[in-house]
Design an enzyme around this catalytic site. Sequence first.
Site, PDB file in Angstrom:
ATOM      1  N   CYS A  67      29.753  41.366  38.987  1.00 36.70           N
ATOM      2  CA  CYS A  67      28.637  42.163  38.728  1.00 36.70           C
ATOM      3  C   CYS A  67      28.146  42.473  37.327  1.00 36.70           C
ATOM      4  CB  CYS A  67      28.946  43.639  39.296  1.00 36.70           C
ATOM      5  SG  CYS A  67      27.821  44.942  39.228  1.00 36.70           S
ATOM      6  N   CYS A  71      30.814  49.310  34.528  1.00 36.17           N
ATOM      7  CA  CYS A  71      31.577  50.417  35.176  1.00 36.17           C
ATOM      8  C   CYS A  71      33.026  50.291  34.812  1.00 36.17           C
ATOM      9  CB  CYS A  71      31.481  50.773  36.443  1.00 36.17           C
ATOM     10  SG  CYS A  71      29.634  50.685  37.057  1.00 36.17           S
ATOM     11  N   CYS A  74      35.508  49.578  37.568  1.00 39.42           N
ATOM     12  CA  CYS A  74      35.427  49.045  38.901  1.00 39.42           C
ATOM     13  C   CYS A  74      36.027  47.441  38.741  1.00 39.42           C
ATOM     14  CB  CYS A  74      33.823  48.731  39.018  1.00 39.42           C
ATOM     15  SG  CYS A  74      33.526  47.864  40.506  1.00 39.42           S
ATOM     16  N   CYS A 112      29.648  50.676  56.463  1.00 34.24           N
ATOM     17  CA  CYS A 112      29.101  51.000  55.176  1.00 34.24           C
ATOM     18  C   CYS A 112      29.251  49.403  54.182  1.00 34.24           C
ATOM     19  CB  CYS A 112      29.762  51.946  54.227  1.00 34.24           C
ATOM     20  SG  CYS A 112      29.841  53.468  55.049  1.00 34.24           S
ATOM     21  N   CYS A 143      25.146  51.987  56.506  1.00 31.90           N
ATOM     22  CA  CYS A 143      25.069  52.634  55.249  1.00 31.90           C
ATOM     23  C   CYS A 143      25.314  51.454  54.300  1.00 31.90           C
ATOM     24  CB  CYS A 143      26.324  53.482  54.971  1.00 31.90           C
ATOM     25  SG  CYS A 143      26.326  54.146  53.379  1.00 31.90           S
ATOM     26  N   CYS A 203      24.408  59.401  50.621  1.00 30.61           N
ATOM     27  CA  CYS A 203      25.916  59.599  50.491  1.00 30.61           C
ATOM     28  C   CYS A 203      25.875  59.397  48.930  1.00 30.61           C
ATOM     29  CB  CYS A 203      26.196  58.246  51.094  1.00 30.61           C
ATOM     30  SG  CYS A 203      28.259  58.213  50.732  1.00 30.61           S
ATOM     31  N   ARG A 275      33.906  63.274  52.200  1.00 30.82           N
ATOM     32  CA  ARG A 275      34.651  62.284  52.394  1.00 30.82           C
ATOM     33  C   ARG A 275      35.758  62.055  51.349  1.00 30.82           C
ATOM     34  NH1 ARG A 275      31.387  58.180  52.482  1.00 30.82           N
ATOM     35  NH2 ARG A 275      30.670  58.880  54.599  1.00 30.82           N
TER      36      ARG A 275
HETATM   37  N1  SAM Z   1      27.277  48.290  42.809  1.00 32.02           N
HETATM   38  C1  SAM Z   1      26.671  49.506  43.516  1.00 32.02           C
HETATM   39  C2  SAM Z   1      26.928  50.874  42.800  1.00 32.02           C
HETATM   40  O1  SAM Z   1      27.608  50.824  41.805  1.00 32.02           O
HETATM   41  O2  SAM Z   1      26.231  51.587  43.115  1.00 32.02           O
HETATM   42  C3  SAM Z   1      27.603  49.628  44.738  1.00 32.02           C
HETATM   43  C4  SAM Z   1      29.282  49.401  45.037  1.00 32.02           C
HETATM   44  S1  SAM Z   1      30.222  50.312  44.096  1.00 32.02           S
HETATM   45  C5  SAM Z   1      31.623  49.575  44.030  1.00 32.02           C
HETATM   46  C6  SAM Z   1      30.461  52.007  44.932  1.00 32.02           C
HETATM   47  C7  SAM Z   1      31.222  52.963  44.322  1.00 32.02           C
HETATM   48  O3  SAM Z   1      32.662  52.499  44.491  1.00 32.02           O
HETATM   49  C8  SAM Z   1      31.083  53.196  42.911  1.00 32.02           C
HETATM   50  O4  SAM Z   1      29.808  54.282  42.657  1.00 32.02           O
HETATM   51  C9  SAM Z   1      32.308  53.981  42.643  1.00 32.02           C
HETATM   52  O5  SAM Z   1      32.214  55.540  43.073  1.00 32.02           O
HETATM   53  C10 SAM Z   1      33.345  53.614  43.556  1.00 32.02           C
HETATM   54  N2  SAM Z   1      34.492  52.454  43.109  1.00 32.02           N
HETATM   55  C11 SAM Z   1      34.283  51.443  42.455  1.00 32.02           C
HETATM   56  N3  SAM Z   1      35.619  51.304  41.964  1.00 32.02           N
HETATM   57  C12 SAM Z   1      36.272  52.450  42.021  1.00 32.02           C
HETATM   58  C13 SAM Z   1      37.574  52.497  41.864  1.00 32.02           C
HETATM   59  N4  SAM Z   1      38.489  51.658  41.263  1.00 32.02           N
HETATM   60  N5  SAM Z   1      38.258  53.513  42.199  1.00 32.02           N
HETATM   61  C14 SAM Z   1      37.565  54.627  43.041  1.00 32.02           C
HETATM   62  N6  SAM Z   1      36.283  54.356  43.384  1.00 32.02           N
HETATM   63  C15 SAM Z   1      35.553  53.233  42.871  1.00 32.02           C
HETATM   64 FE1  SF4 Z   2      28.861  46.751  39.718  1.00 23.11          FE
HETATM   65 FE2  SF4 Z   2      31.306  47.975  40.441  1.00 23.11          FE
HETATM   66 FE3  SF4 Z   2      29.345  49.289  38.903  1.00 23.11          FE
HETATM   67 FE4  SF4 Z   2      28.749  48.916  41.296  1.00 23.11          FE
HETATM   68  S1  SF4 Z   2      30.616  50.130  40.417  1.00 23.11           S
HETATM   69  S2  SF4 Z   2      27.493  48.520  39.765  1.00 23.11           S
HETATM   70  S3  SF4 Z   2      29.763  46.987  41.817  1.00 23.11           S
HETATM   71  S4  SF4 Z   2      30.632  47.321  38.289  1.00 23.11           S
END
Ligand code: SAM
Ligand code: SF4
Length: 329
Positions: A67, A71, A74, A112, A143, A203, A275
């Site tokens: 990606c 973040c 992530c 989802c 979802c 959500c 949730r």
């Molecule tokens: N890329 C899209 C986004 O960021 O909206 C969708 C996928 S993203 C992985 C969805 C959610 O996963 C993020 O908004 C975050 O809240 C959660 N997430 C990602 N990594 C995480 C982690 N290490 N621990 C807890 N929640 C996590």
């Molecule tokens: Fe990309 Fe992960 Fe951020 Fe979603 S949470 S935008 S998958 S880096």
Amino acid sequence: MTEHLLKPQAKPTPHPTAQYWRKCQVEELFDLPFLDLIFQAASVHRQNFDPHKIQISALLSIKTGGCPEDCAYCPQSAHHKGVGLAKETMMDIDEIIKKAQIAKQRGASRFCMGAAWRGPKPKDIETVSKIISAVKALGMETCGTFGMLQDGMAEDLKAAGLDYYNHNLDTAPDKYNNIIHTRQVEDRMDTLGKVRSAGLKICCGGIVGMEENRADRAALIASLANLDPQPESVPINQLVKVSGTPLQNASDLDWTEFVRTVAVARITMPKSFVRLSAGRTQMPESVQAMCFLAGANSIFVGDKLLVTPNNKEENEDSVLLQKLGLIRE
Ligand code: SAM
Ligand code: SF4
Ligand code: DTB
């Protein structure tokens, strides 16, 4: 006092925000003595939901890794090279349907699907639309969480049969840029607006355990509770610390602080499904039970979240739900 405990009300429909929540009011809830807060949250839960029922969702990463967003939490960000997660292409539709069928057999009512995109391209919307329609045809709620949407995309997803769009605010608005530098919190609000205008259910939740303080957690919950209308579904994630991400060594959050966050979400968003989302593998059953008492009424089942593990054994959650007398929605 006992009457509402004995007579749970019918399943609610989402309501407009009943009040504007000032951050200081949410902080006051957080500061209540722990047992008073849990009691208040449990009472609100029982006034609005059948406390014996729990909504079950399953997650699948249909497009994993690589990606462009950064973040800090992530594992799927291409910026965090140390994670060593391979960038994959979109999963095959037949594979996705098989996973959805298994999830349905395990009692999930909602499927989802997540994609590691900054946002989908028009071609991606065509692809996911076919997938959404096929999952919907199994009789499941759908979802999607695909990142930022351009004009018209939410409408296309709705037409394909999407029920919910997941798009989290993730952290306190004024701390957003400590965690994510490749977009602004306003971008998130923009997509949430598009999703709502298209008639999709929302959500929207966040993550705790990212070195934030209580005031930050209160600011996150206030920003969620002040969405108007409030989100139908509110995932509260505990950070899953993944090696190679900037937050790999984040301090552990005390379990009472996590339960407090769930309780405050329940009180401020009384009609929403809250949730108990990522982080359950690190929580003893007793802490999960406290979260359910504090108003959590939804979980993800399955052996994986998106890329990290969820519960360890296939029947682990069934055993837990049975012990607690919780039944699937
Ligand atoms: N890329 C899209 C986004 O960021 O909206 C969708 C996928 S993203 C992985 C969805 C959610 O996963 C993020 O908004 C975050 O809240 C959660 N997430 C990602 N990594 C995480 C982690 N290490 N621990 C807890 N929640 C996590
Ligand atoms: Fe990309 Fe992960 Fe951020 Fe979603 S949470 S935008 S998958 S880096
Ligand atoms: C949400 O709030 N949590 C889920 C879902 N929405 C998409 C994702 C949790 C991801 C946890 C880390 C991982 O496995 O990638």
